[in-house]
Design a protein around this motif. Sequence first.
Motif, PDB file in Angstrom:
ATOM      1  N   LEU A  98      54.021  40.438  26.426  1.00 56.13           N
ATOM      2  CA  LEU A  98      53.155  40.124  27.266  1.00 56.13           C
ATOM      3  C   LEU A  98      52.121  39.119  26.473  1.00 56.13           C
ATOM      4  O   LEU A  98      51.725  38.267  27.063  1.00 56.13           O
ATOM      5  N   PHE A  99      51.974  39.519  25.238  1.00 53.73           N
ATOM      6  CA  PHE A  99      51.018  38.884  24.408  1.00 53.73           C
ATOM      7  C   PHE A  99      51.533  38.334  23.123  1.00 53.73           C
ATOM      8  O   PHE A  99      52.304  39.194  22.409  1.00 53.73           O
ATOM      9  N   ALA A 100      51.581  36.936  22.766  1.00 52.64           N
ATOM     10  CA  ALA A 100      52.114  36.595  21.689  1.00 52.64           C
ATOM     11  C   ALA A 100      51.678  37.070  20.193  1.00 52.64           C
ATOM     12  O   ALA A 100      52.422  37.401  19.216  1.00 52.64           O
ATOM     13  N   THR A 101      50.307  37.326  20.360  1.00 51.53           N
ATOM     14  CA  THR A 101      49.833  37.804  18.922  1.00 51.53           C
ATOM     15  C   THR A 101      48.864  39.009  19.546  1.00 51.53           C
ATOM     16  O   THR A 101      48.400  39.022  20.420  1.00 51.53           O
ATOM     17  N   ALA A 102      48.543  39.868  18.438  1.00 46.89           N
ATOM     18  CA  ALA A 102      47.377  40.533  18.866  1.00 46.89           C
ATOM     19  C   ALA A 102      46.139  40.269  19.004  1.00 46.89           C
ATOM     20  O   ALA A 102      45.255  40.659  19.982  1.00 46.89           O
ATOM     21  N   ALA A 103      45.849  39.131  18.227  1.00 52.66           N
ATOM     22  CA  ALA A 103      44.520  38.201  18.433  1.00 52.66           C
ATOM     23  C   ALA A 103      44.425  37.687  19.926  1.00 52.66           C
ATOM     24  O   ALA A 103      43.335  37.661  20.503  1.00 52.66           O
ATOM     25  N   ASP A 104      45.416  37.351  20.618  1.00 51.79           N
ATOM     26  CA  ASP A 104      45.680  36.876  21.986  1.00 51.79           C
ATOM     27  C   ASP A 104      45.240  38.022  22.698  1.00 51.79           C
ATOM     28  O   ASP A 104      44.431  37.737  23.922  1.00 51.79           O
ATOM     29  N   LEU A 105      45.748  38.885  22.560  1.00 49.80           N
ATOM     30  CA  LEU A 105      45.544  40.074  23.465  1.00 49.80           C
ATOM     31  C   LEU A 105      44.120  40.335  23.389  1.00 49.80           C
ATOM     32  O   LEU A 105      43.268  40.587  24.235  1.00 49.80           O
ATOM     33  N   GLN A 106      43.341  40.777  22.283  1.00 55.68           N
ATOM     34  CA  GLN A 106      42.125  41.178  22.090  1.00 55.68           C
ATOM     35  C   GLN A 106      41.177  40.063  22.600  1.00 55.68           C
ATOM     36  O   GLN A 106      40.220  40.385  23.089  1.00 55.68           O
ATOM     37  N   ARG A 107      41.668  38.745  22.675  1.00 51.39           N
ATOM     38  CA  ARG A 107      40.501  37.861  23.040  1.00 51.39           C
ATOM     39  C   ARG A 107      40.685  37.742  24.626  1.00 51.39           C
ATOM     40  O   ARG A 107      39.615  37.416  25.181  1.00 51.39           O
ATOM     41  N   PHE A 108      41.741  37.799  25.156  1.00 52.69           N
ATOM     42  CA  PHE A 108      42.079  38.000  26.624  1.00 52.69           C
ATOM     43  C   PHE A 108      41.198  38.952  27.210  1.00 52.69           C
ATOM     44  O   PHE A 108      40.402  38.637  28.307  1.00 52.69           O
ATOM     45  N   PHE A 109      41.387  40.120  26.613  1.00 52.28           N
ATOM     46  CA  PHE A 109      40.544  41.340  27.319  1.00 52.28           C
ATOM     47  C   PHE A 109      39.121  41.060  27.090  1.00 52.28           C
ATOM     48  O   PHE A 109      38.269  41.444  28.025  1.00 52.28           O
ATOM     49  N   SER A 110      38.827  40.896  25.922  1.00 49.40           N
ATOM     50  CA  SER A 110      37.317  40.732  25.573  1.00 49.40           C
ATOM     51  C   SER A 110      36.681  39.379  26.367  1.00 49.40           C
ATOM     52  O   SER A 110      35.311  39.603  26.668  1.00 49.40           O
ATOM     53  N   ASP A 111      37.307  38.541  26.999  1.00 50.14           N
ATOM     54  CA  ASP A 111      36.810  37.427  27.412  1.00 50.14           C
ATOM     55  C   ASP A 111      36.552  37.659  28.944  1.00 50.14           C
ATOM     56  O   ASP A 111      36.051  36.945  30.027  1.00 50.14           O
ATOM     57  N   ASP A 112      37.156  38.952  29.570  1.00 45.79           N
ATOM     58  CA  ASP A 112      37.179  39.176  30.945  1.00 45.79           C
ATOM     59  C   ASP A 112      35.997  39.663  31.357  1.00 45.79           C
ATOM     60  O   ASP A 112      35.641  40.591  30.692  1.00 45.79           O
ATOM     61  N   PRO A 113      35.283  39.142  32.724  1.00 50.28           N
ATOM     62  CA  PRO A 113      33.961  39.521  33.020  1.00 50.28           C
ATOM     63  C   PRO A 113      33.921  40.934  33.437  1.00 50.28           C
ATOM     64  O   PRO A 113      32.943  41.808  33.217  1.00 50.28           O
ATOM     65  N   GLY A 114      34.980  41.403  33.950  1.00 49.22           N
ATOM     66  CA  GLY A 114      35.238  43.060  34.299  1.00 49.22           C
ATOM     67  C   GLY A 114      35.170  43.641  33.239  1.00 49.22           C
ATOM     68  O   GLY A 114      34.473  45.015  33.443  1.00 49.22           O
ATOM     69  N   VAL A 115      35.878  43.429  32.171  1.00 48.43           N
ATOM     70  CA  VAL A 115      35.923  44.453  31.062  1.00 48.43           C
ATOM     71  C   VAL A 115      34.508  44.480  30.422  1.00 48.43           C
ATOM     72  O   VAL A 115      34.013  45.556  30.143  1.00 48.43           O
ATOM     73  N   ARG A 116      33.807  43.270  30.283  1.00 47.71           N
ATOM     74  CA  ARG A 116      32.409  43.267  29.568  1.00 47.71           C
ATOM     75  C   ARG A 116      31.512  44.049  30.609  1.00 47.71           C
ATOM     76  O   ARG A 116      30.620  44.891  30.097  1.00 47.71           O
ATOM     77  N   ALA A 117      31.604  43.840  31.844  1.00 47.26           N
ATOM     78  CA  ALA A 117      30.483  44.361  32.771  1.00 47.26           C
ATOM     79  C   ALA A 117      30.676  46.017  32.529  1.00 47.26           C
ATOM     80  O   ALA A 117      29.827  46.831  32.625  1.00 47.26           O
ATOM     81  N   TYR A 118      31.967  46.326  32.456  1.00 50.59           N
ATOM     82  CA  TYR A 118      32.274  47.941  32.650  1.00 50.59           C
ATOM     83  C   TYR A 118      31.503  48.520  31.129  1.00 50.59           C
ATOM     84  O   TYR A 118      30.891  49.474  31.152  1.00 50.59           O
ATOM     85  N   PHE A 119      31.979  47.941  30.150  1.00 53.66           N
ATOM     86  CA  PHE A 119      31.345  48.631  28.806  1.00 53.66           C
ATOM     87  C   PHE A 119      29.811  48.349  28.899  1.00 53.66           C
ATOM     88  O   PHE A 119      29.169  49.248  28.049  1.00 53.66           O
ATOM     89  N   HIS A 120      29.454  47.230  29.441  1.00 51.04           N
ATOM     90  CA  HIS A 120      27.785  47.190  29.519  1.00 51.04           C
ATOM     91  C   HIS A 120      27.138  48.243  30.148  1.00 51.04           C
ATOM     92  O   HIS A 120      26.140  48.838  29.920  1.00 51.04           O
ATOM     93  N   ASP A 121      27.987  48.496  31.591  1.00 51.30           N
ATOM     94  CA  ASP A 121      27.274  49.551  32.460  1.00 51.30           C
ATOM     95  C   ASP A 121      27.721  51.078  31.843  1.00 51.30           C
ATOM     96  O   ASP A 121      27.232  51.923  32.485  1.00 51.30           O
TER      97      ASP A 121
END
Length: 352
Positions: A98-121
């Motif tokens: 599903l992800f060509a590189t590990a960096a692509d995976l990391q950036r995709f999840f890190s850029d998601d507003p839902g992921v960032r909001a969850y870890f913030h809360d």
Amino acid sequence: MNPHSTFAARARAWLARLAGSGRSASAPRCDPALLRRAIEQVVDGVDPRLHAVLDYARKLTPAVERTITYFIDCGQWLAAPVEFSVRRWAGDPLVRTLFATAADLQRFFSDDPGVRAYFHDHPLADEVYIGLGVTRHERRGFGVAMRGEVMQRKVSQTVISFSDYRLFGACDNEQQLRQNIEQRGFGFLIGEALERIVEHQSSARGRAHEKQILELRLRGLMQKRSAMDSLYYESNAGLDDEIALLRTRLMHEQEALALSHGETTVLDDYIAGINAVLADPERYVKRATVRLRINRMNIKVESPDEPADELTFSEVTIGGRPPRVVVLTRFPRSDLLAARTRFDEAQQSLRP
């Protein structure tokens, strides 16, 4: 979402108690309190005037019960959550496909507003559970392949690719993520029921009921948008435009439609429309298990003698939209990258 507030949460708890009690399979499938709650959700979502219909709850019970059972089954049908992380990328074929590189995976999840909001809360949380939806494509073409030690050119191949990546339902446990999917499916079917009612009323009543039809159509579109938003598809722009248009038309209606002499008959028709949809949820929300053998180039491998990764995808089809692969995932806080600045985003947009 509070998992204890949904009909699905109560349903699962009741079914667990039922399984532990040794009661027979002929016992009712739904707890009465759960069933009443789901029926009220349907009535409120379609038209609260349905409360005035004699025995409305009894008339809706079989279809609503059928839908509850189906979506609980759908929620449990999805495979166990998979860790999507830099550490797992090299060793997990599904993650790597599903992800060509590990960096692509990391950036995709890190850029998601839902992921960032969850870890913030949730500052103490080590990971987030979140659903991943993608569209799978198969494209036939010609390429190069090895047959033993001989390289062959113009070999017919099927290339597997993915698009429209979308994350949804960030939460702190697997059960809650499954319930999120169940509840959204139920909400989508309420929207489908409204559309069926609108179609019937449009053909049977004509322009005399135009305002009422517009209201029903608007309510149905909003139900479906709410159910699909951030779940399966990257954009609901088409639905948003249609909703805005319907709202404009309703604003220009000067008078509410007076209750007609035939209102009871109309509401009975609504009950019939609801039952027609909820009694047959498989028609509107379909599921399929797809098994593929794929090599490291994401090429489908047909021969059992060739090395390949064996992958299983859970695909869901909502309405007339394309099938979507749905994966339950876990993403660790340790892989969360720093938030991008506007300068970072500008630089990214300039890259070829």
